[in-house]
Each structure stands twice: as structure tokens, then as C-alpha cells.
Motif scaffolding. Structure first.
Motif, short mmCIF file in Angstrom:
data_model
loop_
_atom_site.label_atom_id
_atom_site.label_comp_id
_atom_site.label_asym_id
_atom_site.label_seq_id
_atom_site.Cartn_x
_atom_site.Cartn_y
_atom_site.Cartn_z
N GLN A 56 0.79 -1.17 0.01
CA GLN A 56 0.11 -0.05 0.08
C GLN A 56 0.88 1.32 0.05
OE1 GLN A 56 -2.36 -0.53 3.59
NE2 GLN A 56 -0.73 0.08 4.67
N TYR B 15 -13.18 8.32 5.67
CA TYR B 15 -12.60 8.04 7.02
C TYR B 15 -11.17 8.46 6.84
CZ TYR B 15 -16.45 4.71 7.23
OH TYR B 15 -17.91 4.39 7.49
N SER C 172 -8.59 10.83 9.14
CA SER C 172 -8.47 11.52 10.34
C SER C 172 -7.31 12.11 10.40
CB SER C 172 -8.45 10.22 11.39
OG SER C 172 -7.75 9.33 11.08
N TYR D 110 -3.99 13.84 13.11
CA TYR D 110 -3.26 13.68 14.57
C TYR D 110 -2.21 14.60 14.60
CZ TYR D 110 -5.91 9.38 14.23
OH TYR D 110 -6.93 8.36 14.02
N TYR E 203 -0.24 14.48 11.00
CA TYR E 203 -0.34 13.29 10.39
C TYR E 203 -1.58 13.03 9.88
CZ TYR E 203 4.40 12.02 11.88
OH TYR E 203 5.67 12.12 12.33
N SER F 250 -4.41 10.29 8.17
CA SER F 250 -4.59 8.82 8.06
C SER F 250 -5.83 8.69 7.40
CB SER F 250 -4.40 8.04 9.32
OG SER F 250 -4.80 6.80 9.32
N TYR G 298 -8.59 5.21 5.73
CA TYR G 298 -9.13 3.80 5.77
C TYR G 298 -8.40 3.41 4.28
CZ TYR G 298 -11.89 -0.24 5.56
OH TYR G 298 -12.31 -1.99 5.75
N SER H 232 -9.07 -2.60 3.53
CA SER H 232 -9.40 -2.94 4.89
C SER H 232 -8.29 -2.39 6.00
CB SER H 232 -10.16 -4.16 5.16
OG SER H 232 -11.13 -4.21 4.57
N THR H 233 -7.26 -1.86 5.44
CA THR H 233 -5.90 -1.45 6.29
C THR H 233 -6.30 0.00 6.42
OG1 THR H 233 -4.81 -1.25 4.33
CG2 THR H 233 -4.91 -3.56 5.35
N TYR H 234 -5.09 0.54 6.86
CA TYR H 234 -5.00 1.88 7.32
C TYR H 234 -3.41 2.62 6.85
CZ TYR H 234 -8.94 1.70 10.31
OH TYR H 234 -10.16 1.41 10.99
N PHE I 194 -0.85 6.23 6.65
CA PHE I 194 -0.72 7.39 7.00
C PHE I 194 0.01 8.15 6.18
CE2 PHE I 194 -1.71 7.51 11.51
CZ PHE I 194 -1.69 6.20 11.96
N GLY I 195 0.03 9.53 6.33
CA GLY I 195 0.78 10.36 5.62
C GLY I 195 2.41 10.47 6.05
N PRO I 196 3.24 11.21 5.49
CA PRO I 196 4.75 11.20 6.06
C PRO I 196 4.84 12.14 6.96
CG PRO I 196 4.55 12.36 3.84
CD PRO I 196 3.16 11.61 4.22
#
Lengths: 110, 119
Positions: A1, A34, A36, A38, A89, A91, A93, A97-99, A101-103
Motif C-alpha cells: 500500500q 474515513y 483522520s 493527528y 499526520y 490517515s 482507511y 481494509s487497512t490504514y 498514514f501520510g509522512p
């Protein structure tokens, strides 16, 4: 991914507004609401600021807002404050069905 | 207030297994059917990487890039989560976080524990 993409850094002055972009694909950001965001101060636990693209958890300042257009999500911080200086960051979905993140984007308050 | 605390050996030898524990307090691992528990890591100077997640019923979903080396489990009686990563290399050096997930987001995170892979 594949990871999402974000600008490495964004700088603003106190009181200004800044926007951080998060670019993905139709298999993640574009395909689901989905996303999000952080906030992460080094050495501390990450803190949820935005979920489901534009929703703020209870207790999070309304200076934080989120949006999405196509495969790109965005986090806007208005009325920038010194305490907002941190790494951010996104993130999403994914269709697997995984997640993912951005760098991360380092926000600097001048 | 949910609190999560990661623990484990700070130094792991290359090719060996990495095993971490996450102690959960303030909430039962089994208390909400829609709740998943994730592990996330951050290599030095790099961004966050999702490792995978586990439901209290034992169901797991792993990052495809780590799937062949990772396993997660729970001990509901002790309210603990476990992460095991096999055949580690220097690339697995990172701060490892456990986090409480629900509805496609993570509401609570631990402070993280640094694991150094080195001989």
C-alpha cells in the motif's frame, strides 16, 4: 500500500491560518470518508484532532477543521498559536481494509 | 479516561523476535464490540506506520508489508495487548505505540516505547 503524501513543512505566524494537504487515491482518501488527523508533539502520544474528514472530537478547539475534495483531504488550523507547533499526520482507511498514514507535516509558528 | 502503556525490551538483536506488551486501563478491551486495538510505529526521523489491529475476539488485520512477520494477541483477563514481530532488522528500530481504535480513528494512544535493533 502506498503512503499518502503531505507537505514536509508549513509555516505561519500567530493568528494566521494554515492548511495542510493530504493526497491519496481513490482507494483510500477518495474512496472513503474515513480520513483522520493527528497532532504529534515529539516524545508524546499522538492526539486525534479530526475524524471522518471533518468531525472534531469533544474537547478539540474549533480552530481545527477538516475537509476533502476528490482524493485530497485538508486540515486547516485557524488563529495559529504557539502551542500548535507540532507534527501533523493524516490517515485514511483503505480498500484493503487497512490504514495508511501520510509522512507528516511539521508546522512551525514564527 | 483510557490509558495505554507500552512496555518491552529496549534492545533487540537482529534476526530475533521483538515482543511488546500494552497495558490498558480505564476501559476493558472487551467492552465495546466496535472497538479495535492497533499498533503503530515511528522509525527515527520518519513518519507513522500502521502495523495492524486486533479485536477482542481475536480477529486481526495486518499491514501487508509486515504481515509475514507480525502477530498480535490479547489477554482479556489481564486487559493486555501483545505485539510480536519476527526476524527483525535495523529497519524495525522505532518507537512503537498501541492505540484504541473505533469507527476508523484512534482516540487514545500510549506514550510509546523505543525499540532499538542492534547487535
Amino acid at each position: 500500500q502506498s503512503a499518502l503524501t503531505q507537505p514536509a513543512s508549513v509555516t505561519g505566524s500567530p493568528g494566521q491560518s494554515i492548511t495542510i494537504s493530504c493526497n491519496g487515491t481513490s482507494s483510500d482518501v477518495g474512496g472513503y470518508n474515513y480520513v483522520s488527523w493527528y497532532q504529534h508533539h515529539p516524545g508524546k502520544a499522538p492526539q486525534l484532532k479530526i475524524y471522518e474528514v471533518s468531525n472534531r472530537p469533544s474537547g478539540v478547539s474549533d480552530r481545527f477543521s477538516g475537509s476533502k475534495s476528490g482524493n485530497t483531504a485538508s486540515l486547516t488550523i485557524s488563529g495559529l498559536q504557539a502551542e500548535d507547533e507540532a507534527d501533523y499526520y493524516c490517515s485514511s482507511y483503505t480498500s484493503s481494509s487497512t490504514y495508511v498514514f501520510g509522512p507528516g507535516t511539521r508546522v512551525t509558528v514564527l | 479516561q483510557v490509558q495505554l502503556q507500552e512496555s518491552g525490551p529496549g534492545l533487540v538483536r537482529p534476526s530475533g523476535p521483538l515482543s511488546l506488551t500494552c497495558d490498558v486501563s480505564g476501559a476493558s478491551i472487551s467492552s465495546h464490540s466496535g472497538r479495535w486495538w492497533s499498533w503503530v510505529r515511528q522509525p527515527p526521523g520518519k513518519g507513522l506506520e500502521w502495523i495492524g489491529e486486533i479485536h477482542h475476539n481475536g480477529s486481526t488485520v495486518y499491514n501487508p508489508s509486515l504481515e509475514s512477520r507480525v502477530s498480535m494477541s490479547v489477554d482479556k483477563s489481564k486487559n493486555q495487548l501483545f505485539l510480536k514481530l519476527t526476524s527483525v532488522t535495523a529497519a524495525d528500530t522505532a518507537v512503537y505505540y498501541c492505540a484504541r481504535g473505533e469507527s476508523f480513528k484512534w482516540d487514545d494512544w500510549g506514550q510509546g516505547t523505543l525499540v532499538l535493533v542492534s547487535s
